[in-house]
Design an enzyme around this catalytic site. Structure first.
Site, PDB file in Angstrom:
ATOM      1  CD  GLU A 169      21.049 -17.417  -4.254  1.00  0.00           C
ATOM      2  OE1 GLU A 169      21.295 -18.126  -5.260  1.00  0.00           O
ATOM      3  OE2 GLU A 169      20.811 -16.200  -4.340  1.00  0.00           O
ATOM      4  CE  LYS A 179      21.909 -13.326  -5.118  1.00  0.00           C
ATOM      5  NZ  LYS A 179      21.771 -14.354  -6.118  1.00  0.00           N
ATOM      6  CG  ASN A 197       2.958  -0.796   2.840  1.00  0.00           C
ATOM      7  OD1 ASN A 197       2.348  -1.768   2.425  1.00  0.00           O
ATOM      8  ND2 ASN A 197       4.196  -0.501   2.450  1.00  0.00           N
ATOM      9  N   GLY A 198       1.602  -3.109   5.022  1.00  0.00           N
ATOM     10  CA  GLY A 198       2.276  -4.330   5.503  1.00  0.00           C
ATOM     11  C   GLY A 198       1.280  -5.263   6.170  1.00  0.00           C
ATOM     12  CD  GLU A 235      24.963 -13.751  -8.876  1.00  0.00           C
ATOM     13  OE1 GLU A 235      24.691 -13.671 -10.072  1.00  0.00           O
ATOM     14  OE2 GLU A 235      24.102 -14.016  -8.017  1.00  0.00           O
ATOM     15  CG  HIS A 249      31.277 -38.691   1.749  1.00  0.00           C
ATOM     16  ND1 HIS A 249      31.514 -39.987   2.141  1.00  0.00           N
ATOM     17  CD2 HIS A 249      30.200 -38.266   2.448  1.00  0.00           C
ATOM     18  CE1 HIS A 249      30.597 -40.346   3.024  1.00  0.00           C
ATOM     19  NE2 HIS A 249      29.784 -39.322   3.225  1.00  0.00           N
ATOM     20  CE  LYS A 276      17.276  -9.279 -12.381  1.00  0.00           C
ATOM     21  NZ  LYS A 276      17.750  -9.855 -11.090  1.00  0.00           N
ATOM     22  NE  ARG A 285       5.188   2.263  -2.330  1.00  0.00           N
ATOM     23  CZ  ARG A 285       5.709   1.331  -1.543  1.00  0.00           C
ATOM     24  NH1 ARG A 285       4.927   0.537  -0.876  1.00  0.00           N
ATOM     25  NH2 ARG A 285       7.018   1.178  -1.425  1.00  0.00           N
ATOM     26  CB  CYS A 341      -0.857   0.013   1.259  1.00  0.00           C
ATOM     27  SG  CYS A 341      -1.787  -1.492   1.502  1.00  0.00           S
ATOM     28  CD1 TRP A 366      -2.801  -4.698  -4.739  1.00  0.00           C
ATOM     29  CD2 TRP A 366      -2.089  -5.944  -3.052  1.00  0.00           C
ATOM     30  NE1 TRP A 366      -2.665  -5.972  -5.198  1.00  0.00           N
ATOM     31  CE2 TRP A 366      -2.232  -6.775  -4.180  1.00  0.00           C
ATOM     32  CE3 TRP A 366      -1.652  -6.531  -1.874  1.00  0.00           C
ATOM     33  CZ2 TRP A 366      -1.948  -8.131  -4.167  1.00  0.00           C
ATOM     34  CZ3 TRP A 366      -1.356  -7.894  -1.858  1.00  0.00           C
ATOM     35  CH2 TRP A 366      -1.526  -8.665  -2.993  1.00  0.00           C
TER      36      TRP A 366
HETATM   37  C1  AGP Z   1      20.872 -14.647  -9.921  1.00  0.00           C
HETATM   38  O1  AGP Z   1      21.640 -14.044  -8.883  1.00  0.00           O
HETATM   39  C2  AGP Z   1      21.672 -14.815 -11.165  1.00  0.00           C
HETATM   40  N1  AGP Z   1      21.973 -13.515 -11.690  1.00  0.00           N
HETATM   41  C3  AGP Z   1      21.152 -15.794 -12.178  1.00  0.00           C
HETATM   42  O2  AGP Z   1      21.571 -17.025 -11.695  1.00  0.00           O
HETATM   43  C4  AGP Z   1      19.628 -15.879 -12.426  1.00  0.00           C
HETATM   44  O3  AGP Z   1      19.000 -16.390 -11.283  1.00  0.00           O
HETATM   45  C5  AGP Z   1      19.392 -16.867 -13.594  1.00  0.00           C
HETATM   46  O4  AGP Z   1      20.008 -16.341 -14.730  1.00  0.00           O
HETATM   47  C6  AGP Z   1      17.902 -17.127 -13.862  1.00  0.00           C
HETATM   48  O5  AGP Z   1      17.283 -15.937 -14.274  1.00  0.00           O
HETATM   49  P1  AGP Z   1      15.669 -15.927 -14.305  1.00  0.00           P
HETATM   50  O6  AGP Z   1      15.230 -16.119 -12.889  1.00  0.00           O
HETATM   51  O7  AGP Z   1      15.304 -14.602 -14.855  1.00  0.00           O
HETATM   52  O8  AGP Z   1      15.214 -17.066 -15.155  1.00  0.00           O
END
Ligand code: AGP
Length: 608
Positions: A480, A484, A98-99, A487, A503, A603, A27, A2, A74
């Site tokens: 993950e 992170k 909001n929340g 990358e 192992h 992205k 929102r 909201c 919302w």
């Molecule tokens: C996420 O930190 C990465 N940049 C990358 O692994 C991303 O998750 C992956 O390319 C999938 O993208 P999508 O979720 O748009 O399909």
């Protein structure tokens, strides 16, 4: 999600409030309202539907007060009706919210027992009655708000207006954004700088846990411990467009901090907050009791959301889940049949490998269900069923809020599947839904650890290799965390199942390599602690992410501990994503890397 706004001005503020709300309609806009002081008394105008209905209401019955608050809604709790529209008020105080207030039912019962009469179905109205009751006790609006804030569990932003107080607004933030605007002839409060742009470009953002006392001569800020603090006034450039970094250095930081709000919004899209039942936002052309297995495919962080969900589908719905990265899935010639559900996860909905896997599944007659963040994406258009995440635009290349919203949708889906398959009773499903509803508050609590996590990141910035460990639903989070860090900082990192270390990979452990262990108090906690001891016995440099006291209780001396809120929940991976994200963010920042656009990445990878 909201929109909130407040103004202390030198002219009638109602039209100005509506202008600001127009800039917050992105929102949510299923109802709206304003409250001002007219001869010291609270007066409200509210309307269902679009903002123009509120403007019409104000034309019919104008308000002239020079102080007020406004809200565009919302709906999460209660249908989008005028009765449920904000501001909610008693004769003493009006509030905009909001929340999600997770514990609103208990508070409402307590207040009703004290004689409060509720007009709406919302969680927000509880706040108005809480402040009213406290005002009777302390007779000071600032003290009353300060005293009731700790009673509210969940992620929220609030704005308050008080009868008889024509030079006082109060705002509070825990998990949803709020900013104070400094104008030449007034003071402002808003969900973001964009709402305040018509009045000022000088804003100060509240930090997590802050609350603020606003008067015509300025604003005071108090932190979660009620200590008077300074909040920097910045000049914004948000006139151009909706998406800006706010008071953050990077989009990634802003998006990490948006998580309580967007997770809450996603939850409200999948859980009926009145009954606590999971109800999907769209019909599905199958019943989970007819599904024999799920084949889940995605890329990168999205695939790790899927890998996490595998534990939830198998534990809650007793449904076997096969997970594969899309670049492999599409070339496996995997036999599919009508009682296989193929599930795809993607933030962009345009990732070439995931899209190709979706098309493979369709060609082989499988039902395709996609969890996507972009409703207009190719994957959304080509899937039989679309389950949206409501993370909003994710600009940072490293996926953060999309990931936790994917986890949220998949958790809701696993609960729904369990009910359809009869493996979860209605009661157990509601318990699990409540655990999910608690996630935004837990994420907000985890965000309060930010400065501690930044300190820990200094230990990683010097590392050559880093190992992440986790068990069960924390194992994908270890993967993950490693992704992170890789990358963003370009440091080599690996995620491992903690039980698998002995192992082979344990040969890597020495005094040079940080070993980050993700250890929420879940079903695998004790085993994970044992693995920590194996690492410690070999001189490993352990960083513990777990409940306070984990290292002490395990007689370990880690190089650092990140003490998380000690909550027992099936869905701990959601809150535990925050330290994992912030560790990578700050390590890369300390190393001077391009956090929002790391080298070699995009992205959305729309090529093979
Ligand atoms: C996420 O930190 C990465 N940049 C990358 O692994 C991303 O998750 C992956 O390319 C999938 O993208 P999508 O979720 O748009 O399909």
């Amino acid at each position: 999600m909201c929109g909130i706004v407040g103004i202390i001005g030198n002219e009638p503020v109602a039209p100005l409030l509506v202008d600001a709300l127009k800039r917050l309609e992105y929102r949510g806009y299923d109802s709206a309202g304003v409250a001002t002081l007219e001869e010291g008394q609270i007066a409200r105008r509210r309307a269902e539907g679009k903002l123009k209905n509120l403007a019409s209401r104000l034309n019919e019955a104008p308000l002239y007060g020079m102080i007020g608050i406004g809200h565009t809604r919302w709906a999460t709790h209660g249908k989008p009706t005028e009765q449920n529209a904000h501001p909610h008020a008693t004769d003493k105080v009006a509030v905009v919210h909001n929340g999600i207030i997770e514990n609103f039912k208990a508070l409402r019962d307590e207040l009703r027992a004290d004689g409060a009469v509720f007009q709406s179905e919302t969680d927000s109205e509880v706040v108005a009655h809480l402040v009213t009751r406290e005002l009777k006790r302390v007779n000071d609006p600032v003290v009353a708000v300060r005293n009731i804030l700790p009673k509210l569990h969940g992620a929220f932003a609030l704005g308050f207006l008080f009868a008889g107080e024509n030079d006082l607004l109060i705002g509070a933030r825990k998990g949803a954004p709020l900013a104070v605007g400094y104008g030449d002839d007034g003071m402002y409060l808003g969900s973001d700088a964009f709402a305040l742009a018509p009045f000022t470009d000088r804003v100060a953002y509240l930090n997590e846990g802050d609350w603020t006392v606003i008067r015509r001569n300025g604003a005071e800020f108090y932190d979660a411990g009620n200590v008077l603090v300074e909040r920097r006034i910045i000049t914004t450039q948000v006139g151009s467009g909706l998406v800006d970094k706010g008071n953050h250095r990077h989009f990634m930081a802003k998006e990490i901090h948006e998580q309580p709000e967007v997770i809450g919004r996603t939850i409200a899209h999948y859980i009926d907050m009145a009954t606590g039942d999971v109800r999907l936002p769209t019909d599905i052309p199958f019943n989970f009791k007819d599904i024999r297995r799920i084949c889940l495919s995605a890329c990168g962080t999205a695939s790790l959301a899927g890998l996490t969900a595998r534990y939830w589908f198998e534990r809650l719905a007793k449904l076997p889940v096969e997970v594969d990265v899309a670049s492999e899935f599409r070339y496996r010639e995997l036999p599919l049949d009508k009682d296989t559900l193929t599930l795809f996860v993607s933030q962009s909905g345009e990732t070439a490998d995931t899209l190709a896997s979706l098309r493979y599944a369709k060609e082989h007659g499988a039902t395709t269900l996609s969890v996507v963040n972009v409703a207009t994406s190719t994957m959304a258009r080509e899937s039989d069923v679309v389950m949206p995440t409501l993370a909003g635009p994710e600009i940072g290349v490293a996926s953060t809020k999309a990931f936790t919203c994917q986890l949220t949708v998949l958790a809701a889906l696993a609960i729904f599947a369990g009910v359809q398959r009869g493996t979860l009773s209605q009661e157990r499903a509601r318990e699990l839904a409540q655990q999910l509803i608690a996630s935004p508050g837990q994420v907000a609590d985890a965000l309060l650890l930010e400065s501690k996590i930044e300190q820990v990141a200094h230990k990683l910035a010097k590392a050559r290799d880093v190992l992440y460990l986790g068990r069960g639903a924390s194992f994908p989070l270890a993967l993950e965390g490693a992704l992170k860090l890789k990358e963003l900082s370009y440091i080599h990192a690996e995620g491992y199942a903690a039980g698998e270390l002995k192992h082979g990979p344990i040969a890597l452990v020495d005094e040079q390599m940080p070993v980050i262990v993700i250890a929420p108090r879940d079903h695998w906690f004790e085993k994970t602690v044992s693995n920590m001891q194996e690492v410690a016995a070999r001189g490993g440099q352990i960083i513990v992410i777990g409940p306070k006291g984990t290292a002490v209780n395990a007689a370990l001396t880690p190089i650092a501990s990140i003490d998380m809120p000690d909550v027992v929940t099936e869905f701990a991976a959601i809150a535990y994503s925050v330290p994992v994200q912030l560790l990578a963010y700050y390590t890369a920042s300390i190393m001077g890397k391009d956090v929002d656009q790391p080298r070699n990445l995009a992205k959305s990878v729309t090529v093979e």
